[in-house]
Scaffold this active site. Structure first.
Site, short mmCIF file in Angstrom:
data_model
loop_
_atom_site.label_atom_id
_atom_site.label_comp_id
_atom_site.label_asym_id
_atom_site.label_seq_id
_atom_site.Cartn_x
_atom_site.Cartn_y
_atom_site.Cartn_z
N GLU A 178 0.84 -1.21 0.00
CA GLU A 178 0.00 0.00 0.00
C GLU A 178 0.86 1.25 0.00
O GLU A 178 0.56 2.23 -0.67
CB GLU A 178 -0.97 0.00 1.19
CG GLU A 178 -2.01 -1.11 1.13
CD GLU A 178 -2.78 -1.15 -0.19
OE1 GLU A 178 -3.13 -0.07 -0.72
OE2 GLU A 178 -3.01 -2.26 -0.70
N GLU B 65 0.27 -1.82 -9.95
CA GLU B 65 0.25 -3.03 -9.14
C GLU B 65 1.54 -3.84 -9.26
O GLU B 65 1.95 -4.49 -8.31
CB GLU B 65 -0.97 -3.88 -9.50
CG GLU B 65 -2.31 -3.18 -9.26
CD GLU B 65 -2.51 -2.70 -7.83
OE1 GLU B 65 -1.76 -3.14 -6.93
OE2 GLU B 65 -3.41 -1.86 -7.62
N TYR C 145 -0.80 -8.37 -11.12
CA TYR C 145 0.08 -7.95 -10.03
C TYR C 145 1.40 -8.71 -10.07
O TYR C 145 2.49 -8.13 -10.06
CB TYR C 145 -0.60 -8.22 -8.68
CG TYR C 145 -1.81 -7.37 -8.37
CD1 TYR C 145 -2.86 -7.24 -9.27
CD2 TYR C 145 -1.90 -6.71 -7.15
CE1 TYR C 145 -3.97 -6.47 -8.96
CE2 TYR C 145 -3.01 -5.94 -6.84
CZ TYR C 145 -4.04 -5.82 -7.74
OH TYR C 145 -5.13 -5.06 -7.45
#
Ligand SMILES: [Zn+2]
Length: 440
Positions: free
Chosen positions: A285, A307, A360
């Site tokens: 994050e 990502e 990702y």
């Protein structure tokens, strides 16, 4: 109006330069009422301004800088018809008074936006949920400054993005005013309301704090004990942290996934639980502040640039947290991906797949392969150039390719530039999983 399937909301005909939000919210009844002022720049000759607003009731609309003929609010579109066209470059001041019970908007990617908690509220808008709480141009490339004022019961702590510039208590309610000077996409605008205590984590390289319910304070302190070191390490690798401060919010409720906002990340109570918390989510994050929030995608087609880097940040931090080293993690994930369907193209995954885990992990693997090909020094020089050159701007995969090519040529001449171009073609444009280069 947008026809890009990756970018179903918003309008390319306007740029909102600034949002001025004056909101009042009652936690017990989830009632939101407010006025949104938008400074709107016409990008083409316009007869109408079209904004996104879902679920809330419009009470009044006014426009300065043009004559408003009428407005209509159907579905999630607020359409302001002008009496006479305005020219490209003209500036309009739009004011919308609205109210209602905000709720997350349904999307192809699940429900997103304003969400009522057991005792508070959060906003988690990625990718198209901003219209659940204010009229906006909800596309990632349209970035604005903000002033966000929220009045609610004084028992609650209110966080919005930007800097807290005023906090005034009156008759049982408190008004919190935040100013955001960094250009911010609507999906990264946020309000967090809860019975939070503020915990200071570190002062360097930027102030870091956590907002936590009293019951989670101890677990959060354990999870975030080395947060200052984490920020310093990512800043060393990626370049200076792009904003003035960083705040982690831990809600009293469990959340399916954590989510990033401008200068803020939001986690659920489950993410701090020592039994099943997942520490890798903290660097992930945090990395979005560089990749996604400062350097943002032009459309969701390019989400691997967000990502892939965020996932790679997990692998970069892993050895510092006592986990496997970055290369070992990359090789483990490469093996796992080799067992999955190879039918996804990173540079164009399809709108339905933008949150597919393969975007990702393969994104992170593409970066690792590039690092092994470019070498340590040239790879991280490229990353820091990327976060510096495109800070506050929107990017595409083509921008990344071009910059990688520049750094390859500078560090290894034409031959390396060719090798990097071939490598990126294999990783970004083709569905087959390429092999990872040998460890340097
Ligand atoms: Zn992410």
């Amino acid at each position: 109006m947008s026809t890009d399937p990756y970018d179903p909301h918003g309008s390319g005909d306007i740029h909102v330069e600034h949002y001025d939000l004056d909101l009042s919210y009652r936690v017990a009844s989830n009632r939101l009422a407010g006025t949104a002022g938008l400074r709107v720049r016409a990008l083409t000759d316009l007869r109408a301004v079209v904004l996104d607003l879902a679920g809330l009731r419009v009470k009044a609309v006014s426009v300065a800088g043009a004559e408003l003929a009428r407005y209509s609010h159907r579905g999630d579109r607020l359409r302001l018809r002008l009496a006479a066209p305005v020219a490209a470059g003209d500036l309009l001041e739009v004011s919308v008074r609205y109210e209602g019970h905000p709720e997350p908007v349904p999307s192809a990617w699940g429900t997103v936006g304003w969400e009522e908690l057991t005792d508070g509220a959060l906003v988690a808008s990625q990718p198209i949920g901003a219209s659940s709480w204010f009229p906006c141009n909800d596309r990632p490339a349209d970035r604005a400054t903000y002033r966000t004022a929220v009045t609610t019961e004084s028992a609650y702590h209110v966080l919005a993005h930007g800097q807290l510039v005023a906090r005034t208590a009156r008759a049982g309610t408190t008004t919190w005013v935040y100013e955001e000077r960094h250009p911010t996409a609507a999906y990264l605008a946020t309000v967090q309301i809860g019975r939070y205590q503020e915990v200071t984590l570190a002062d360097r390289p930027v102030p870091q704090r956590a907002l936590v319910p009293a019951a989670l304070r101890k677990d959060a302190a354990r999870l975030l004990a080395r947060h200052g070191e984490l920020v310093a390490e990512l800043a060393r690798l990626f370049g200076p942290y792009p904003f003035d401060a960083y705040t982690l919010v831990f809600t009293d409720d469990d959340l399916e996934i954590p989510v990033e906002a401008q200068g803020i990340s939001v986690f659920g109570a489950n993410h701090v639980d020592p039994a099943d918390g997942d520490e890798r989510l903290v660097p992930h994050e945090l990395a979005h502040q560089w990749f996604g929030n400062s350097v943002s995608v032009a459309t969701w087609q390019h989400i691997w640039l967000n990502e892939g880097f965020a996932c790679y940040a997990e692998w970069l931090w892993s050895p510092h947290a006592g986990g496997p080293d970055t290369d070992a993690l990359a090789r483990t994930w490469h093996e796992r991906l080799a067992g999955l369907d190879e039918d996804l193209v990173l540079a164009d995954p399809g709108p339905e797949n933008i949150f597919d885990d393969r975007v990702y992990k393969r994104g992170a693997l593409a970066l690792h392969a590039l690092r092994l090909t470019l070498g340590e020094e040239a790879f991280f020089a490229l990353v820091r150039d990327w976060t510096d050159r495109f800070a506050g701007r929107s990017v595409t995969t083509a921008d990344f390719r071009a910059l990688a090519g520049e750094h390859a040529a500078r560090s290894g001449g034409e031959r390396r530039a060719e090798a990097v171009a071939d490598l990126l073609t294999a990783w970004l444009d083709r569905p087959e999983l390429p092999p990872l280069p040998a460890r340097a």
